[in-house]
Design a protein around this motif. Structure first.
Motif, PDB file in Angstrom:
ATOM      1  N   ILE A  58      -6.876  -5.623   9.977  1.00  0.00           N
ATOM      2  CA  ILE A  58      -7.168  -6.916   9.404  1.00  0.00           C
ATOM      3  C   ILE A  58      -5.984  -6.971   8.474  1.00  0.00           C
ATOM      4  O   ILE A  58      -5.204  -8.138   8.604  1.00  0.00           O
ATOM      5  N   HIS A  59      -5.669  -5.854   7.638  1.00  0.00           N
ATOM      6  CA  HIS A  59      -4.628  -6.306   6.632  1.00  0.00           C
ATOM      7  C   HIS A  59      -3.289  -5.945   7.223  1.00  0.00           C
ATOM      8  O   HIS A  59      -2.343  -6.509   6.615  1.00  0.00           O
ATOM      9  N   GLU A  60      -2.928  -5.429   8.193  1.00  0.00           N
ATOM     10  CA  GLU A  60      -1.672  -5.588   9.058  1.00  0.00           C
ATOM     11  C   GLU A  60      -1.313  -7.003   9.474  1.00  0.00           C
ATOM     12  O   GLU A  60      -0.432  -7.406   9.173  1.00  0.00           O
ATOM     13  N   ASN A  61      -2.552  -7.774   9.600  1.00  0.00           N
ATOM     14  CA  ASN A  61      -2.432  -9.137  10.063  1.00  0.00           C
ATOM     15  C   ASN A  61      -1.983  -9.850   8.921  1.00  0.00           C
ATOM     16  O   ASN A  61      -1.272 -10.838   8.883  1.00  0.00           O
ATOM     17  N   PHE A  62      -2.749  -9.601   7.636  1.00  0.00           N
ATOM     18  CA  PHE A  62      -2.619 -10.327   6.457  1.00  0.00           C
ATOM     19  C   PHE A  62      -1.185  -9.934   5.845  1.00  0.00           C
ATOM     20  O   PHE A  62      -0.551 -10.827   5.324  1.00  0.00           O
ATOM     21  N   ALA A  63      -0.471  -8.795   6.108  1.00  0.00           N
ATOM     22  CA  ALA A  63       0.752  -8.501   5.759  1.00  0.00           C
ATOM     23  C   ALA A  63       1.875  -9.471   6.477  1.00  0.00           C
ATOM     24  O   ALA A  63       2.832  -9.993   5.906  1.00  0.00           O
ATOM     25  N   ARG A  64       1.625  -9.581   7.678  1.00  0.00           N
ATOM     26  CA  ARG A  64       2.339 -10.496   8.525  1.00  0.00           C
ATOM     27  C   ARG A  64       2.534 -11.869   8.026  1.00  0.00           C
ATOM     28  O   ARG A  64       3.334 -12.562   7.957  1.00  0.00           O
ATOM     29  N   GLN A  79       9.825  -8.615   3.320  1.00  0.00           N
ATOM     30  CA  GLN A  79       9.326  -7.832   4.266  1.00  0.00           C
ATOM     31  C   GLN A  79       7.971  -7.107   3.655  1.00  0.00           C
ATOM     32  O   GLN A  79       8.062  -6.460   2.415  1.00  0.00           O
ATOM     33  N   ILE A  80       6.727  -7.265   4.501  1.00  0.00           N
ATOM     34  CA  ILE A  80       5.575  -6.652   3.948  1.00  0.00           C
ATOM     35  C   ILE A  80       4.977  -5.974   4.825  1.00  0.00           C
ATOM     36  O   ILE A  80       4.960  -6.276   6.164  1.00  0.00           O
ATOM     37  N   SER A  81       4.339  -4.758   4.500  1.00  0.00           N
ATOM     38  CA  SER A  81       3.868  -3.707   5.405  1.00  0.00           C
ATOM     39  C   SER A  81       2.850  -2.906   4.905  1.00  0.00           C
ATOM     40  O   SER A  81       2.580  -2.762   3.679  1.00  0.00           O
ATOM     41  N   VAL A  82       1.723  -2.501   5.607  1.00  0.00           N
ATOM     42  CA  VAL A  82       0.509  -1.711   5.136  1.00  0.00           C
ATOM     43  C   VAL A  82       1.055  -0.443   4.845  1.00  0.00           C
ATOM     44  O   VAL A  82       1.439   0.354   5.662  1.00  0.00           O
ATOM     45  N   ALA A  83       1.151   0.191   3.723  1.00  0.00           N
ATOM     46  CA  ALA A  83       1.552   1.581   3.387  1.00  0.00           C
ATOM     47  C   ALA A  83       0.362   2.678   3.502  1.00  0.00           C
ATOM     48  O   ALA A  83       0.597   3.724   3.969  1.00  0.00           O
ATOM     49  N   SER A  84      -1.033   2.163   2.992  1.00  0.00           N
ATOM     50  CA  SER A  84      -1.999   3.243   3.103  1.00  0.00           C
ATOM     51  C   SER A  84      -3.281   2.398   2.909  1.00  0.00           C
ATOM     52  O   SER A  84      -3.260   1.492   2.267  1.00  0.00           O
ATOM     53  N   VAL A  85      -4.309   2.895   3.390  1.00  0.00           N
ATOM     54  CA  VAL A  85      -5.478   2.511   3.250  1.00  0.00           C
ATOM     55  C   VAL A  85      -6.329   3.615   2.632  1.00  0.00           C
ATOM     56  O   VAL A  85      -6.609   4.649   3.633  1.00  0.00           O
ATOM     57  N   ASP A  86      -6.900   3.727   1.501  1.00  0.00           N
ATOM     58  CA  ASP A  86      -7.729   4.823   0.874  1.00  0.00           C
ATOM     59  C   ASP A  86      -9.092   4.348   0.474  1.00  0.00           C
ATOM     60  O   ASP A  86      -9.172   3.196   0.050  1.00  0.00           O
ATOM     61  N   GLN A  87     -10.367   5.343   0.350  1.00  0.00           N
ATOM     62  CA  GLN A  87     -11.567   4.979  -0.345  1.00  0.00           C
ATOM     63  C   GLN A  87     -11.399   5.803  -1.372  1.00  0.00           C
ATOM     64  O   GLN A  87     -11.073   7.022  -1.375  1.00  0.00           O
ATOM     65  N   LEU A  88     -11.779   5.374  -2.439  1.00  0.00           N
ATOM     66  CA  LEU A  88     -11.744   6.216  -3.967  1.00  0.00           C
ATOM     67  C   LEU A  88     -12.488   5.378  -4.782  1.00  0.00           C
ATOM     68  O   LEU A  88     -13.057   4.297  -4.782  1.00  0.00           O
ATOM     69  N   LEU A 202      -0.124  -2.362   0.193  1.00  0.00           N
ATOM     70  CA  LEU A 202       1.083  -3.216   0.710  1.00  0.00           C
ATOM     71  C   LEU A 202       2.374  -2.807   0.198  1.00  0.00           C
ATOM     72  O   LEU A 202       2.620  -3.106  -1.067  1.00  0.00           O
ATOM     73  N   SER A 203       3.381  -2.411   1.082  1.00  0.00           N
ATOM     74  CA  SER A 203       4.857  -2.205   0.324  1.00  0.00           C
ATOM     75  C   SER A 203       5.229  -3.484   0.650  1.00  0.00           C
ATOM     76  O   SER A 203       5.468  -4.132   1.687  1.00  0.00           O
ATOM     77  N   ASN A 214      -1.526  -4.001  -4.372  1.00  0.00           N
ATOM     78  CA  ASN A 214      -2.742  -3.327  -4.087  1.00  0.00           C
ATOM     79  C   ASN A 214      -4.001  -4.177  -3.841  1.00  0.00           C
ATOM     80  O   ASN A 214      -3.864  -5.123  -4.804  1.00  0.00           O
ATOM     81  N   ILE A 215      -4.593  -4.106  -2.889  1.00  0.00           N
ATOM     82  CA  ILE A 215      -5.930  -4.920  -2.755  1.00  0.00           C
ATOM     83  C   ILE A 215      -7.225  -4.110  -2.783  1.00  0.00           C
ATOM     84  O   ILE A 215      -7.250  -3.063  -2.157  1.00  0.00           O
ATOM     85  N   CYS A 216      -8.080  -4.192  -3.698  1.00  0.00           N
ATOM     86  CA  CYS A 216      -9.311  -3.579  -4.012  1.00  0.00           C
ATOM     87  C   CYS A 216     -10.541  -4.195  -3.719  1.00  0.00           C
ATOM     88  O   CYS A 216     -10.798  -5.267  -3.909  1.00  0.00           O
TER      89      CYS A 216
END
Length: 330
Positions: A58-64, A79-88, A202-203, A214-216
């Motif tokens: 979903i957020h790869e599409n959001f980055a585009r 230029q925006i791309s998904v760097a990581s997806v983590d749960q913490l 997102l980078s 960062n989207i929380c």
């Protein structure tokens, strides 16, 4: 899935067993023993791998979408791309971001709760500099933001919520509303410190400046739509899209849609005075010759030529020819 050994590894294993370096009985004993996995209750993994992959998609599409939006707004390379997806835990996320940064908090109606978008100050001020006519140079002055600067950035990030809404449209129809913009993470308490959140990093690169967004997403906010983030839901949706009866239903509805058909008998130019003086029995001379075909319009667009006549004592027209595209441009 078990690892596949190469021929060299198989030969080495057989050699070790034959020389006594490894004991086959001990290997069998290790396999039968229960495997214990360490689990940290402070870092509860409440999202499955399928759900994490869905959020990443979903957020790869959001980055585009954001890349297109910021490129148009800032008129520079973005230029925006998904760097990581983590749960913490939420507390760990707050500790990981700068003490002074740009925090956009919004409510993703109809979901309950709040979502945060943290924008690195370097990136935020590069955007601000471009919006104010600069080259996109980042000058960190976050501690003394003016009201005008705060207003400009708030309006910019408010418009990014349209891209967020589009990215999530395949899962749920959101109507996100910007609630506040803050600079100190300690003043924003969305959920309890131990609440599990998903952080999508997102980078972003703007001209010569680069940083992170960062989207929380708290678990309590996404809890309602978690079933839709599983791979089974996506597969079911794809199957539903292929159902032939849905295509047939759409075709039937299109065929039953009403169309406005008009036939033009001719045109005439008269003055307002002549129009006001019209009475019963008066004749208006039209520019249409009796031996020329009439123009038939569908929805206001000329489509056919026809000749007038009658059918069952009713006035009618008979289509004689089709107007080709571009033939009757007026």
């Amino acid at each position: 899935m078990a690892d596949i050994l190469s021929q060299g590894e198989i030969d080495a294993l057989l050699s070790a067993l034959s020389t006594g370096e490894m004991d086959a009985d001990e290997l069998k004993k290790e396999e039968t023993e229960k495997k214990v996995k360490v689990y940290d209750f402070k870092r509860a993994l409440r999202f499955s791998k399928d759900q994490i992959r869905s959020l990443s998609r979903i957020h790869e599409n959001f980055a585009r979408l954001l890349t297109t939006f910021f490129s148009a707004q800032l008129r520079t390379f973005v230029q925006i791309s998904v760097a990581s997806v983590d749960q913490l835990p939420y507390e760990e996320f707050i500790r990981s971001i700068p003490k002074m940064t740009i925090l956009n908090v919004f409510e993703p109606y109809p979901l309950d709760g709040r979502i945060m978008m943290e924008v690195n100050p370097n990136v935020a001020y590069a955007m601000l500099d471009r919006l104010l006519g600069g080259k996109g140079v980042s000058v960190n002055k976050i501690e003394n933001l003016t009201e005008i600067e705060t207003r400009i950035m708030s309006q910019l990030f408010q418009r990014t919520l349209e891209s967020f809404q589009d990215a999530w449209s395949s899962i749920i129809e959101l109507d996100p509303i910007m609630e506040e913009i803050e600079v100190n993470p300690q003043f924003v308490q969305m959920v309890s410190p131990n609440e599990t959140v998903v952080v999508i990093s997102l980078s972003i690169t703007i001209a010569e400046t680069s940083g992170m967004i960062n989207i929380c997403l708290p678990h309590v906010v996404l809890e309602e739509v978690l079933p839709k983030l599983s791979i089974h839901y996506w597969m079911q949706e794809k199957k539903k899209q292929r159902k032939p009866e849905e295509k047939q239903l759409i075709e039937n509805r299109v065929q039953q849609a009403p169309l406005l058909i008009q036939t033009e008998l001719g045109r005439s130019d008269i003055t307002i005075q002549e129009f006001l003086m019209l009475g019963t029995g008066d004749v208006i001379s039209l520019n249409q010759k009796i031996n020329k075909p009439l123009l038939v319009s569908i929805g206001g667009i000329p489509k056919y030529y026809a000749q007038p006549g009658k059918t069952k004592n009713q006035i009618a027209v008979q289509v004689t020819d089709v107007i080709e595209e571009g033939e009757n441009d007026e």
